[in-house]
Motif scaffolding. Structure first.
Motif, PDB file in Angstrom:
ATOM      1  N   THR A 118      17.727   5.170 -28.843  1.00  0.00           N
ATOM      2  CA  THR A 118      18.258   6.365 -29.477  1.00  0.00           C
ATOM      3  C   THR A 118      17.112   7.313 -29.795  1.00  0.00           C
ATOM      4  O   THR A 118      15.962   6.896 -29.933  1.00  0.00           O
ATOM      5  CB  THR A 118      19.040   6.024 -30.761  1.00  0.00           C
ATOM      6  OG1 THR A 118      18.209   5.234 -31.610  1.00  0.00           O
ATOM      7  CG2 THR A 118      20.307   5.245 -30.444  1.00  0.00           C
ATOM      8  N   ASP A 119      17.448   8.578 -29.905  1.00  0.00           N
ATOM      9  CA  ASP A 119      16.453   9.631 -30.040  1.00  0.00           C
ATOM     10  C   ASP A 119      15.786   9.625 -31.408  1.00  0.00           C
ATOM     11  O   ASP A 119      16.437   9.489 -32.438  1.00  0.00           O
ATOM     12  CB  ASP A 119      17.135  10.982 -29.809  1.00  0.00           C
ATOM     13  CG  ASP A 119      16.153  12.118 -29.632  1.00  0.00           C
ATOM     14  OD1 ASP A 119      14.973  11.846 -29.353  1.00  0.00           O
ATOM     15  OD2 ASP A 119      16.570  13.271 -29.756  1.00  0.00           O
ATOM     16  N   CYS A 120      14.484   9.732 -31.386  1.00  0.00           N
ATOM     17  CA  CYS A 120      13.687  10.047 -32.566  1.00  0.00           C
ATOM     18  C   CYS A 120      12.415  10.702 -32.033  1.00  0.00           C
ATOM     19  O   CYS A 120      12.046  10.505 -30.880  1.00  0.00           O
ATOM     20  CB  CYS A 120      13.388   8.823 -33.431  1.00  0.00           C
ATOM     21  SG  CYS A 120      12.123   7.733 -32.785  1.00  0.00           S
ATOM     22  N   ILE A 121      11.769  11.468 -32.854  1.00  0.00           N
ATOM     23  CA  ILE A 121      10.635  12.278 -32.391  1.00  0.00           C
ATOM     24  C   ILE A 121       9.522  11.417 -31.805  1.00  0.00           C
ATOM     25  O   ILE A 121       8.946  11.743 -30.766  1.00  0.00           O
ATOM     26  CB  ILE A 121      10.117  13.227 -33.502  1.00  0.00           C
ATOM     27  CG1 ILE A 121       9.084  14.208 -32.951  1.00  0.00           C
ATOM     28  CG2 ILE A 121       9.558  12.453 -34.666  1.00  0.00           C
ATOM     29  CD1 ILE A 121       9.641  15.267 -32.089  1.00  0.00           C
ATOM     30  N   LYS A 122       9.220  10.289 -32.432  1.00  0.00           N
ATOM     31  CA  LYS A 122       8.121   9.447 -31.951  1.00  0.00           C
ATOM     32  C   LYS A 122       8.418   8.895 -30.557  1.00  0.00           C
ATOM     33  O   LYS A 122       7.581   8.974 -29.658  1.00  0.00           O
ATOM     34  CB  LYS A 122       7.857   8.306 -32.930  1.00  0.00           C
ATOM     35  CG  LYS A 122       6.691   7.435 -32.526  1.00  0.00           C
ATOM     36  CD  LYS A 122       6.402   6.354 -33.555  1.00  0.00           C
ATOM     37  CE  LYS A 122       5.198   5.529 -33.139  1.00  0.00           C
ATOM     38  NZ  LYS A 122       4.866   4.510 -34.142  1.00  0.00           N
ATOM     39  N   LYS A 123       9.622   8.357 -30.368  1.00  0.00           N
ATOM     40  CA  LYS A 123       9.983   7.797 -29.059  1.00  0.00           C
ATOM     41  C   LYS A 123      10.069   8.887 -28.000  1.00  0.00           C
ATOM     42  O   LYS A 123       9.671   8.690 -26.860  1.00  0.00           O
ATOM     43  CB  LYS A 123      11.303   7.047 -29.156  1.00  0.00           C
ATOM     44  CG  LYS A 123      11.182   5.776 -29.975  1.00  0.00           C
ATOM     45  CD  LYS A 123      12.532   5.139 -30.205  1.00  0.00           C
ATOM     46  CE  LYS A 123      12.402   3.986 -31.186  1.00  0.00           C
ATOM     47  NZ  LYS A 123      13.702   3.530 -31.644  1.00  0.00           N
ATOM     48  N   ARG A 124      10.592  10.049 -28.386  1.00  0.00           N
ATOM     49  CA  ARG A 124      10.694  11.152 -27.431  1.00  0.00           C
ATOM     50  C   ARG A 124       9.302  11.583 -26.962  1.00  0.00           C
ATOM     51  O   ARG A 124       9.075  11.806 -25.779  1.00  0.00           O
ATOM     52  CB  ARG A 124      11.427  12.339 -28.036  1.00  0.00           C
ATOM     53  CG  ARG A 124      11.735  13.398 -26.994  1.00  0.00           C
ATOM     54  CD  ARG A 124      12.372  14.608 -27.559  1.00  0.00           C
ATOM     55  NE  ARG A 124      13.739  14.370 -27.964  1.00  0.00           N
ATOM     56  CZ  ARG A 124      14.638  15.335 -28.081  1.00  0.00           C
ATOM     57  NH1 ARG A 124      14.316  16.570 -27.795  1.00  0.00           N
ATOM     58  NH2 ARG A 124      15.855  15.063 -28.467  1.00  0.00           N
TER      59      ARG A 124
END
Length: 186
Positions: A118-124
């Motif tokens: 799922t999207d989060c700034i760190k993973k993106r």
């Protein structure tokens, strides 16, 4: 897009969408559009080389246009949510094959998709960085050196809150199996 139809339970193919237009008139189209526009919700980002007063003026204009007596604001709770199927973690690949509609089509397109999370700034940011690290070596190896296909690329996929990454080859000289195996090897 076959990838989207595989992970979204409520998406329709282009041919299904085209077929649904049979029998639509200008009058019926206008009625549907008018009804939809009365329920519009707007999220806006106004940026660039502008002043704060220009941004505030744009906000006022948008707000006035959607709050006029002819329109209603759709509360966030009433907005439809977009569902994305979580792919299972397995050792086996999930393979979707879509035969061509044109038997004379010489091209083969292969997309290998990895659903990340799922999207989060760190993973993106990490997946975006991974894309930038892998793009040139993938293109250099498969397109430039091996002449594997005329289109070779990789890229981040953001699908309604789910991050993924795709590796794609379009070729007229290799089979889908060869392209898939080569992408897996990379």
């Amino acid at each position: 897009d076959i990838r989207l139809r595989s992970i979204r339970p409520t998406i329709w193919s282009c041919s299904s969408k085209a077929k649904s237009l049979d029998g639509i008139t200008v009058a019926s189209f206008s009625r549907v559009v008018s009804s939809l526009l009365r329920q519009v919700n707007v999220d806006a980002l106004y940026h660039g080389n502008i002043s704060l007063s220009d941004a505030k003026e744009a906000e006022t204009l948008i707000h006035r246009s959607i709050t006029s007596p002819d329109s209603t604001i759709l509360p966030r709770k009433k907005m439809s949510s977009q569902q994305v199927i979580k792919l299972p973690l397995t050792q086996e690949n999930q393979i979707v094959i879509a035969p061509t509609k044109d038997a004379n089509e010489p091209n083969t397109a292969v997309e290998v998709y990895f659903q990340v999370d799922t999207d989060c700034i760190k993973k993106r940011v990490l997946v975006d960085l991974l894309e930038h690290i892998l793009y040139e070596p993938l293109f250099d190896a498969l397109r430039t050196k091996e002449q594997f296909g005329y289109q070779v690329s990789c890229g981040i996929r953001w699908t309604f809150g789910v991050i993924g990454m795709s590796f794609r080859v379009v070729t007229a000289c290799k089979s889908a199996r060869e392209a898939t195996d080569r992408l897996h090897k990379f």
